[in-house]
Design an enzyme around this catalytic site. Structure first.
Site, short mmCIF file in Angstrom:
data_model
loop_
_atom_site.label_atom_id
_atom_site.label_comp_id
_atom_site.label_asym_id
_atom_site.label_seq_id
_atom_site.Cartn_x
_atom_site.Cartn_y
_atom_site.Cartn_z
N CYS A 198 6.00 -0.36 7.54
CA CYS A 198 5.62 0.77 6.70
C CYS A 198 6.83 1.20 5.88
CB CYS A 198 5.12 1.92 7.57
SG CYS A 198 4.61 3.38 6.65
N LEU A 199 6.60 1.50 4.62
CA LEU A 199 7.69 1.97 3.76
C LEU A 199 8.30 3.26 4.29
CD1 LEU A 199 6.13 1.27 0.24
CD2 LEU A 199 7.90 -0.06 1.43
N GLY A 220 0.83 -1.19 0.00
CA GLY A 220 0.00 0.00 0.00
C GLY A 220 0.87 1.24 0.00
N HIS A 227 -4.48 1.18 7.31
CA HIS A 227 -3.13 1.73 7.45
C HIS A 227 -2.92 2.91 6.50
CE1 HIS A 227 1.38 1.07 7.95
NE2 HIS A 227 1.33 1.84 6.88
N GLU A 228 -3.33 2.73 5.23
CA GLU A 228 -3.12 3.81 4.25
C GLU A 228 -4.03 5.01 4.51
OE1 GLU A 228 -0.48 3.68 2.63
OE2 GLU A 228 -0.13 1.56 3.04
N GLN A 269 3.17 9.82 1.33
CA GLN A 269 4.42 9.06 1.42
C GLN A 269 5.37 9.35 0.26
OE1 GLN A 269 2.26 5.15 2.32
NE2 GLN A 269 4.25 4.93 3.35
N HIS A 312 -2.60 7.28 7.04
CA HIS A 312 -1.58 8.20 6.50
C HIS A 312 -2.21 9.52 6.05
CE1 HIS A 312 2.28 6.21 6.47
NE2 HIS A 312 1.77 5.11 5.95
#
Length: 150
Positions: free
Chosen positions: A88-89, A46, A130-131, A51, A134
């Site tokens: 997470c990235l 995701g 999660h996304e 991000q 953000h």
């Protein structure tokens, strides 16, 4: 398309509430395509626009069943709970246990500005939550227990 650098946790854009998307067209389509390319290149499941340094309410998710795109997504219903490990990235090398809804219903807009939605459970429900977090300036580390380096 293009692969963007992932913004990491120290960057202020990840703590801001992302802006609603009100215009649709080639720029929005390009953003979605570039986000997917960036997500896949970084082996993520995701990605949210903040991000990659873009303050727009846009997410892409692919948990192995094909990509899902949402513009201005909202969680409109939740059910049950699940606790599992997340990473997470934007927070490389860290995992933590996060409790989230087991099932969610999400509505939003597609790349053309048409209403769309999905009912999800398990891993897909987790990834969507999660996304969407953000987009509200929330990182998984804000909710996680048992943070650990990998």
């Amino acid at each position: 398309m293009a692969v963007y650098k992932i913004v990491e946790a120290e960057d202020d854009i990840l703590r801001d509430k992302a802006r609603l998307v009100t215009k649709f067209g080639k720029n929005t389509e390009r953003l979605l395509d570039n986000m997917k390319d960036t997500m896949y290149a970084n082996k993520g499941v995701g990605l949210a626009a903040p991000q990659i340094g873009v303050s727009k309410r846009v997410i892409v998710v692919d948990v192995g069943e094909g990509p899902i795109e949402f513009i201005n997504p909202e969680i409109i219903d939740v059910d049950g709970t699940q606790t599992d490990s997340e990473g997470c990235l934007s927070v490389p090398g860290v995992l933590g246990d996060v409790t989230r809804a087991l099932r969610v219903e999400v509505k939003g807009l597609d790349r053309s500005g048409n209403e769309t939605g999905v009912r999800a459970e398990g891993f897909l429900a987790r990834a969507l939550q999660h996304e969407i977090d953000h987009l509200d300036g929330i990182l998984f580390i804000d909710k996680a227990k048992n943070l650990r380096k990998i």
